[in-house]
Scaffold this active site. Structure first.
Site, short mmCIF file in Angstrom:
data_model
loop_
_atom_site.label_atom_id
_atom_site.label_comp_id
_atom_site.label_asym_id
_atom_site.label_seq_id
_atom_site.Cartn_x
_atom_site.Cartn_y
_atom_site.Cartn_z
NE ARG A 1 -0.97 -12.69 7.78
CZ ARG A 1 0.29 -12.31 8.07
NH1 ARG A 1 0.74 -12.46 9.29
NH2 ARG A 1 1.06 -11.79 7.14
NE ARG B 1 -1.91 -8.89 6.78
CZ ARG B 1 -1.49 -8.81 8.05
NH1 ARG B 1 -2.36 -8.50 8.99
NH2 ARG B 1 -0.24 -9.03 8.36
CD GLU C 1 -2.85 -10.20 2.33
OE1 GLU C 1 -2.66 -10.69 3.46
OE2 GLU C 1 -1.94 -9.69 1.65
CB CYS D 1 -0.91 0.02 1.22
SG CYS D 1 -1.97 1.47 1.30
#
Length: 471
Positions: free
Chosen positions: A174, A176, A123, A85
């Protein structure tokens, strides 16, 4: 059955590959810039294949996606990418594709524009959907719609610990963000914007996240090469033993577990030892913790003073080891917990599930084993099969590669859910491959005890009984 084709961008060590191969796909193109990760990917997913079935390998996606000229990526049905990102220009919310220029998302968009695969699966970290990245999120969604992909404005946030073992879950928290789009053409994509997220953040099939057991990802100690590398040092054992003695002593004296706020032993002194004005001048969070520690000492003075006399070496522990964060509920011993040796102190958690593996962190310590998890166990925590291995011999590099990876079970769950929901707008061959695949993409990532426990809980629920505590 004819397999569908996919490309794997920012491929890491192959989390997407593991689940897309399971789904009936065949990789035709792989791109990963990190040489060590790429070597591990090739070792597990490329080298075992006959030469005619091996995907094209690329080291830098920017070289295959020039602004002008042909995109150097073959035709495919699914594009998967765990893309970095990057902040986009905020010089005005112009046409999405233009605004992404100069970022790696632009290279993904360039491929989508040229090849128009049926499904895009992206993702990223949870923060992509947070308020600090609202602009980036809006640009990504706008860009995908302009190219022709029907996507939800609401992010799909999911974690592998929400899935039961039979569906590929693992005991790792986790979260995401997953972005899934189906190619329907720009006209429909820009019109059909009222789309629900593919999945909701939460447990699937009544699975309780408190029923996880960290032991289910562990190998038998007798099978681990160089086990001594993962064993705690004498100093680490001494630190934990001292705190464990205090924990047991407080329980014995009061019948209560340790408090949940951080315990800072350097502030275990009577209130009169501190200058209230100096404490008040500190940031509020810190002054609050100091006052809580002072009260903790005064409430337990006799027990703590006796404990100090038994552990005079405690005063010489490093500053960060004179702090403890107890998050293990009613477990009686630190050696029954999962621990992390953090700069902020020793953190003890219930052994039900582990925090997210990240590239640079404190490796989880399994108290019952008195050792850290191995890279192979960390890979299984990501849902990779037992056969998965690392091509390098540097453990720090292996942990980093796993930490940067994609959780196989979580990715499979959101992908399969998306294909099932959008089946009428997808090629029948792709739909048939995905929906006929087994529900668990890596059935040997966990020990058989996980499935045994899940079945036992299901039987208890069917009888209307309250499930017993996880073993």
């Amino acid at each position: 059955m004819q397999r569908f084709k996919y490309i794997d961008l920012f491929a890491g060590i192959g989390g997407f590959h593991a689940m897309l191969d399971h789904a009936g796909g065949r990789a035709v193109y792989v791109s990963e810039i990190d040489a060590a990760a790429r070597t591990t990917y090739e070792h597990n997913w490329v080298d075992p294949l006959p030469a005619a079935q091996q995907p094209a390998l690329n080291t830098d996606i920017t070289l295959a996606t020039p602004e002008r000229g042909e995109v150097g990526v073959p035709e495919h049905d699914v594009l998967a990418a765990g893309f970095p990102c990057q902040p986009f220009s905020k010089s005005g919310f112009q046409r999405g594709m233009d605004e992404t220029r100069g970022t790696l998302f632009w290279n993904i968009a360039r491929i989508l524009e040229a090849r128009r695969p049926s499904v895009v699966l992206l993702e990223n970290v949870r923060n992509l959907a947070g308020p600090r990245h609202r602009h980036e999120w809006d640009v990504i969604i706008k860009t995908l719609r302009e190219i022709g992909y029907r996507v939800s404005s609401t992010p799909s946030v999911f974690s592998p610990h929400f899935l039961p073992p039979s569906l590929g879950g693992t005991p790792q928290v986790r979260d995401r963000v997953f972005i899934l789009g189906t190619y329907v053409g720009p006209t429909r994509a820009l019109r059909e914007t009222d789309v629900a997220p593919t999945v909701m953040r939460g447990p699937v099939d009544d699975w309780s996240v408190h029923d996880w057991d960290a032991e289910w990802v562990l190998d038998e100690d007798s099978t681990i090469d160089h086990l001594e590398r993962y064993k705690l040092s004498a100093d680490e054992v001494r630190w934990i033993d001292a705190w464990d003695d205090l924990n047991r002593s407080i329980r014995s004296a009061t019948g209560l577990r340790l408090p949940g706020f951080p315990l800072w032993a350097d502030y275990w002194q009577p209130q009169r030892s501190f200058d209230d004005l100096e404490v008040d001048a500190l940031p509020k969070w810190k002054s609050d913790f100091i006052r809580k520690n002072i009260r903790f000492y005064e409430d337990n003075k006799a027990t703590i003073d006796a404990w100090r006399r038994r552990h005079r070496e405690f005063a010489d522990f490093p500053a960060s080891r004179r702090k403890l964060e107890w998050q293990a509920q009613d477990h009686e011993s630190l050696w029954d917990t999962v621990m992390h040796l953090r700069p902020s102190g020793i953190r003890a958690k219930a052994p039900t599930y582990l925090p997210a593996l990240v590239a640079i962190t404190q490796t989880s310590i399994i108290g019952s084993r008195r050792r850290r998890i191995t890279p192979h166990e960390a890979a299984r925590l990501q849902g990779l099969p037992r056969s998965f291995g690392f091509a390098n011999k540097r453990e720090a590099q292996s942990y980093k590669q796993v930490g940067n990876g994609v959780a196989v079970g979580a990715a499979w769950h959101v992908f399969r859910t998306h294909v099932e929901r959008d089946r009428d707008d997808l090629p029948p061959r792709l739909v048939k491959c995905v929906l006929s695949a087994e529900p668990n993409p890596s059935p040997d990532a966990l020990s058989s005890l996980a499935l045994d426990r899940e079945r036992a809980l299901a039987r208890e629920r069917s009888r209307g009984a309250a499930p017993s505590q996880a073993s």
